[in-house]
Design a protein around this motif. Structure first.
Motif, PDB file in Angstrom:
ATOM      1  N   LEU A   1      25.850  71.031  24.949  1.00  0.00           N
ATOM      2  CA  LEU A   1      26.966  71.181  24.025  1.00  0.00           C
ATOM      3  C   LEU A   1      26.521  72.024  22.840  1.00  0.00           C
ATOM      4  O   LEU A   1      25.330  72.040  22.511  1.00  0.00           O
ATOM      5  CB  LEU A   1      27.441  69.810  23.556  1.00  0.00           C
ATOM      6  N   PRO A   2      27.423  72.741  22.167  1.00  0.00           N
ATOM      7  CA  PRO A   2      28.878  72.776  22.387  1.00  0.00           C
ATOM      8  C   PRO A   2      29.330  73.825  23.389  1.00  0.00           C
ATOM      9  O   PRO A   2      30.514  73.978  23.636  1.00  0.00           O
ATOM     10  CB  PRO A   2      29.400  73.117  20.997  1.00  0.00           C
ATOM     11  N   TYR A   3      28.374  74.556  23.998  1.00  0.00           N
ATOM     12  CA  TYR A   3      28.760  75.635  24.901  1.00  0.00           C
ATOM     13  C   TYR A   3      29.189  75.096  26.263  1.00  0.00           C
ATOM     14  O   TYR A   3      30.163  75.567  26.848  1.00  0.00           O
ATOM     15  CB  TYR A   3      27.597  76.617  25.058  1.00  0.00           C
ATOM     16  N   PHE A   4      28.449  74.111  26.776  1.00  0.00           N
ATOM     17  CA  PHE A   4      28.744  73.563  28.101  1.00  0.00           C
ATOM     18  C   PHE A   4      28.791  72.043  28.033  1.00  0.00           C
ATOM     19  O   PHE A   4      28.053  71.414  27.257  1.00  0.00           O
ATOM     20  CB  PHE A   4      27.671  73.994  29.119  1.00  0.00           C
ATOM     21  N   MET A   5      29.652  71.471  28.859  1.00  0.00           N
ATOM     22  CA  MET A   5      29.624  70.035  29.056  1.00  0.00           C
ATOM     23  C   MET A   5      28.357  69.677  29.834  1.00  0.00           C
ATOM     24  O   MET A   5      27.772  70.524  30.505  1.00  0.00           O
ATOM     25  CB  MET A   5      30.866  69.581  29.823  1.00  0.00           C
ATOM     26  N   PRO A   6      27.889  68.429  29.760  1.00  0.00           N
ATOM     27  CA  PRO A   6      26.701  68.049  30.537  1.00  0.00           C
ATOM     28  C   PRO A   6      26.902  68.372  32.020  1.00  0.00           C
ATOM     29  O   PRO A   6      27.920  68.002  32.607  1.00  0.00           O
ATOM     30  CB  PRO A   6      26.594  66.540  30.301  1.00  0.00           C
TER      31      PRO A   6
ATOM     32  N   GLY B   1      35.543  70.989  44.155  1.00  0.00           N
ATOM     33  CA  GLY B   1      35.693  71.032  42.702  1.00  0.00           C
ATOM     34  C   GLY B   1      36.211  72.367  42.199  1.00  0.00           C
ATOM     35  O   GLY B   1      37.020  72.424  41.269  1.00  0.00           O
ATOM     36  N   MET B   2      35.753  73.468  42.824  1.00  0.00           N
ATOM     37  CA  MET B   2      36.257  74.784  42.417  1.00  0.00           C
ATOM     38  C   MET B   2      37.722  74.946  42.787  1.00  0.00           C
ATOM     39  O   MET B   2      38.519  75.492  42.022  1.00  0.00           O
ATOM     40  CB  MET B   2      35.433  75.885  43.075  1.00  0.00           C
ATOM     41  N   ASP B   3      38.103  74.460  43.986  1.00  0.00           N
ATOM     42  CA  ASP B   3      39.497  74.595  44.422  1.00  0.00           C
ATOM     43  C   ASP B   3      40.452  73.789  43.556  1.00  0.00           C
ATOM     44  O   ASP B   3      41.587  74.207  43.306  1.00  0.00           O
ATOM     45  CB  ASP B   3      39.631  74.165  45.887  1.00  0.00           C
ATOM     46  N   SER B   4      40.007  72.632  43.097  1.00  0.00           N
ATOM     47  CA  SER B   4      40.881  71.762  42.299  1.00  0.00           C
ATOM     48  C   SER B   4      40.803  72.051  40.808  1.00  0.00           C
ATOM     49  O   SER B   4      41.526  71.445  40.022  1.00  0.00           O
ATOM     50  CB  SER B   4      40.526  70.296  42.556  1.00  0.00           C
ATOM     51  N   GLY B   5      39.914  72.974  40.406  1.00  0.00           N
ATOM     52  CA  GLY B   5      39.805  73.331  39.002  1.00  0.00           C
ATOM     53  C   GLY B   5      39.004  72.366  38.161  1.00  0.00           C
ATOM     54  O   GLY B   5      39.103  72.384  36.932  1.00  0.00           O
ATOM     55  N   LEU B   6      38.147  71.514  38.815  1.00  0.00           N
ATOM     56  CA  LEU B   6      37.341  70.575  38.053  1.00  0.00           C
ATOM     57  C   LEU B   6      36.210  71.279  37.306  1.00  0.00           C
ATOM     58  O   LEU B   6      35.798  70.837  36.233  1.00  0.00           O
ATOM     59  CB  LEU B   6      36.749  69.505  38.982  1.00  0.00           C
ATOM     60  N   TYR B   7      35.694  72.356  37.877  1.00  0.00           N
ATOM     61  CA  TYR B   7      34.556  73.051  37.302  1.00  0.00           C
ATOM     62  C   TYR B   7      34.894  74.521  37.101  1.00  0.00           C
ATOM     63  O   TYR B   7      35.423  75.171  38.003  1.00  0.00           O
ATOM     64  CB  TYR B   7      33.325  72.935  38.207  1.00  0.00           C
ATOM     65  N   THR B   8      34.557  75.030  35.934  1.00  0.00           N
ATOM     66  CA  THR B   8      34.713  76.466  35.695  1.00  0.00           C
ATOM     67  C   THR B   8      33.552  77.237  36.300  1.00  0.00           C
ATOM     68  O   THR B   8      33.724  78.348  36.794  1.00  0.00           O
ATOM     69  CB  THR B   8      34.796  76.752  34.183  1.00  0.00           C
TER      70      THR B   8
ATOM     71  N   PRO C   1      31.250  80.570  25.302  1.00  0.00           N
ATOM     72  CA  PRO C   1      31.937  79.442  25.949  1.00  0.00           C
ATOM     73  C   PRO C   1      31.957  78.230  25.035  1.00  0.00           C
ATOM     74  O   PRO C   1      31.073  78.048  24.187  1.00  0.00           O
ATOM     75  CB  PRO C   1      31.088  79.192  27.201  1.00  0.00           C
ATOM     76  N   ASN C   2      32.954  77.413  25.201  1.00  0.00           N
ATOM     77  CA  ASN C   2      33.103  76.220  24.377  1.00  0.00           C
ATOM     78  C   ASN C   2      33.462  75.044  25.282  1.00  0.00           C
ATOM     79  O   ASN C   2      34.542  74.993  25.854  1.00  0.00           O
ATOM     80  CB  ASN C   2      34.193  76.430  23.321  1.00  0.00           C
ATOM     81  N   ARG C   3      32.484  74.117  25.436  1.00  0.00           N
ATOM     82  CA  ARG C   3      32.672  72.918  26.251  1.00  0.00           C
ATOM     83  C   ARG C   3      33.146  73.275  27.667  1.00  0.00           C
ATOM     84  O   ARG C   3      34.047  72.640  28.216  1.00  0.00           O
ATOM     85  CB  ARG C   3      33.636  71.957  25.572  1.00  0.00           C
ATOM     86  N   ALA C   4      32.534  74.304  28.229  1.00  0.00           N
ATOM     87  CA  ALA C   4      32.880  74.723  29.588  1.00  0.00           C
ATOM     88  C   ALA C   4      32.289  73.740  30.592  1.00  0.00           C
ATOM     89  O   ALA C   4      31.166  73.257  30.433  1.00  0.00           O
ATOM     90  CB  ALA C   4      32.365  76.130  29.854  1.00  0.00           C
ATOM     91  N   THR C   5      33.044  73.451  31.645  1.00  0.00           N
ATOM     92  CA  THR C   5      32.580  72.523  32.684  1.00  0.00           C
ATOM     93  C   THR C   5      31.704  73.265  33.684  1.00  0.00           C
ATOM     94  O   THR C   5      32.031  74.371  34.120  1.00  0.00           O
ATOM     95  CB  THR C   5      33.776  71.894  33.404  1.00  0.00           C
ATOM     96  N   ILE C   6      30.583  72.652  34.062  1.00  0.00           N
ATOM     97  CA  ILE C   6      29.641  73.265  34.988  1.00  0.00           C
ATOM     98  C   ILE C   6      29.072  72.193  35.913  1.00  0.00           C
ATOM     99  O   ILE C   6      28.808  71.061  35.484  1.00  0.00           O
ATOM    100  CB  ILE C   6      28.514  74.001  34.234  1.00  0.00           C
ATOM    101  N   ALA C   7      28.926  72.531  37.171  1.00  0.00           N
ATOM    102  CA  ALA C   7      28.311  71.652  38.169  1.00  0.00           C
ATOM    103  C   ALA C   7      27.154  72.391  38.818  1.00  0.00           C
ATOM    104  O   ALA C   7      27.176  73.620  38.943  1.00  0.00           O
ATOM    105  CB  ALA C   7      29.338  71.223  39.211  1.00  0.00           C
ATOM    106  N   VAL C   8      26.126  71.642  39.261  1.00  0.00           N
ATOM    107  CA  VAL C   8      24.918  72.240  39.813  1.00  0.00           C
ATOM    108  C   VAL C   8      24.594  71.595  41.152  1.00  0.00           C
ATOM    109  O   VAL C   8      24.602  70.360  41.278  1.00  0.00           O
ATOM    110  CB  VAL C   8      23.718  72.070  38.853  1.00  0.00           C
TER     111      VAL C   8
END
Length: 372
Positions: A73-78, A90-97, A48-55
């Motif tokens: 980084l560089p694999y995931f965004m903070p 966020g998943m429905d709107s595509g904010l987070y992968t 992965p490269n700068r993938a968006t993730i939420a917790v």
């Protein structure tokens, strides 16, 4: 001898002028050594490269904080800390992968020897990140939780530890290998296409008859096409290595580029001869295109640029040892990625020279037959 060299030079200049007046071929050359290399090297990353993730952290424990800090980084965004409602939105709107849900009492259950579960949601429409990223996240969770439990319980040290060192590509960047492989493929493809198309163009425009009444020989005609089209591909290759591979993709070239270009010239000697041979077989551009597909795909797939030759059947390895691309792939990867010198790659240089002479002789005989 002087007259023959003059004929070869003048005919080669004619080929270059003819190519310059063909906008389709010029655009093909520019695209093949720029966007084609970049897109092939970066289209489907293995990591992965700068993938968006939420917790969603419902545990708020030491181990959950450790997991969140592991995504960097560089694999995931903070990672973004969210709640359940924000996760679905966020998943429905595509904010987070990726969204990770750490349940309550996760650390307590983990230390109690139970097997707590963590929910990982993946937006599979982000296909370039989804599959590689999901495996990457699972590995991070496994490593971090194992290290936490072992450190907490004071587990006995293992009797040995394997230390892995990645040679030549320490970060396992797929673009390093992919860009070099694509440069090799484009050199092979364009050298065959340009020389074959040059011969077909002579026949379609009727200029081949003009050449036959001039004091030139088939050998001079062939040499002119070989050096002219080979020079175009060689210059385009050198510019691509500098501007696309090194500057744009950031791939470090370990060896001498001049040595690689010398090997490329020998490879072009073989592939341009192959293009002329195919140009004598085909009677039109569509026929040439079909023949090139039949020849080019095995040359690229079975040469070792896509998959290791060691994984192929012995019969295929033996047959492909007669192809110039097999030796050129070994030469290019050795020089550009591993910094090999001439003392290591001289067998490949000799093989390319020998194969080139055989292909040149076969193409010359075929050209003489068709011009009679």
């Amino acid at each position: 001898m002087h007259r023959a060299l003059s004929n070869v030079l003048q005919l080669g200049v004619k080929e270059l002028r003819s190519l310059a007046r063909d906008p389709a071929m010029v655009i093909l050359i520019i695209y093949a050594f720029s966007m084609a290399i970049y897109s092939s090297a970066t289209a489907m990353p293995e990591t992965p490269n700068r993938a968006t993730i939420a917790v969603v952290d419902e545990d708020r424990s030491q181990v959950s904080s450790r997991l969140i800090d592991a995504f960097q980084l560089p694999y995931f965004m903070p990672p973004t800390l969210i709640n359940h409602r924000q996760m679905d939105r966020g998943m429905d709107s595509g904010l987070y992968t990726f969204t990770l849900n750490i349940p309550p009492d996760f650390q307590r259950d983990l230390l109690a020897g139970q097997q707590p579960t963590i929910q990982l949601n993946v937006d599979a429409t982000q296909i370039s990140q989804a599959f590689s990223g999901a495996g990457h996240i699972q590995q991070i969770i496994q490593n971090e939780t194992t290290a936490f439990v072992q450190g907490y319980s004071g587990a006995a040290a293992l009797p040995l530890e394997a230390v892995v060192r990645m040679a030549y590509n320490p970060n396992l960047e797929a673009s390093w290998f992919g860009s070099i492989s694509e440069v090799i493929n484009q050199i092979t493809m364009l050298s065959i296409i340009l020389t074959g198309a040059a011969l077909i163009r002579e026949r379609e425009h009727g200029t081949i008859e003009h050449l036959l009444v001039m004091p030139v020989t088939p050998l001079e005609i062939m040499l002119a096409k070989v050096w002219a089209m080979g020079l175009v591909v060689l210059i385009a290759c050198a510019l691509s290595l500098r501007l696309v591979v090194q500057d744009w993709l950031g791939v470090p070239i370990q060896g001498a580029v001049s040595l690689f270009l010398a090997g490329t010239a020998l490879h072009l000697f073989a592939t341009t001869s192959m293009g002329i041979f195919l140009g004598t077989v085909a009677r039109s551009m569509p026929q040439l295109g079909l023949l090139i597909i039949l020849v080019l795909i095995p040359l690229e797939i079975l040469s070792g640029a896509v998959t290791p030759r060691e994984s192929m059947p012995v019969v295929v390895q033996t047959i492909m040892s007669l192809a110039p691309t097999t030796h050129f792939v070994q030469l290019a990867q050795g020089v550009l990625l591993r910094g090999a010198g001439i003392g290591i790659i001289w067998p490949q240089l000799l093989a390319l020279a020998a194969i080139g002479l055989v292909f040149f002789y076969a193409a010359l005989r075929r050209l003489r037959t068709t011009l009679q």
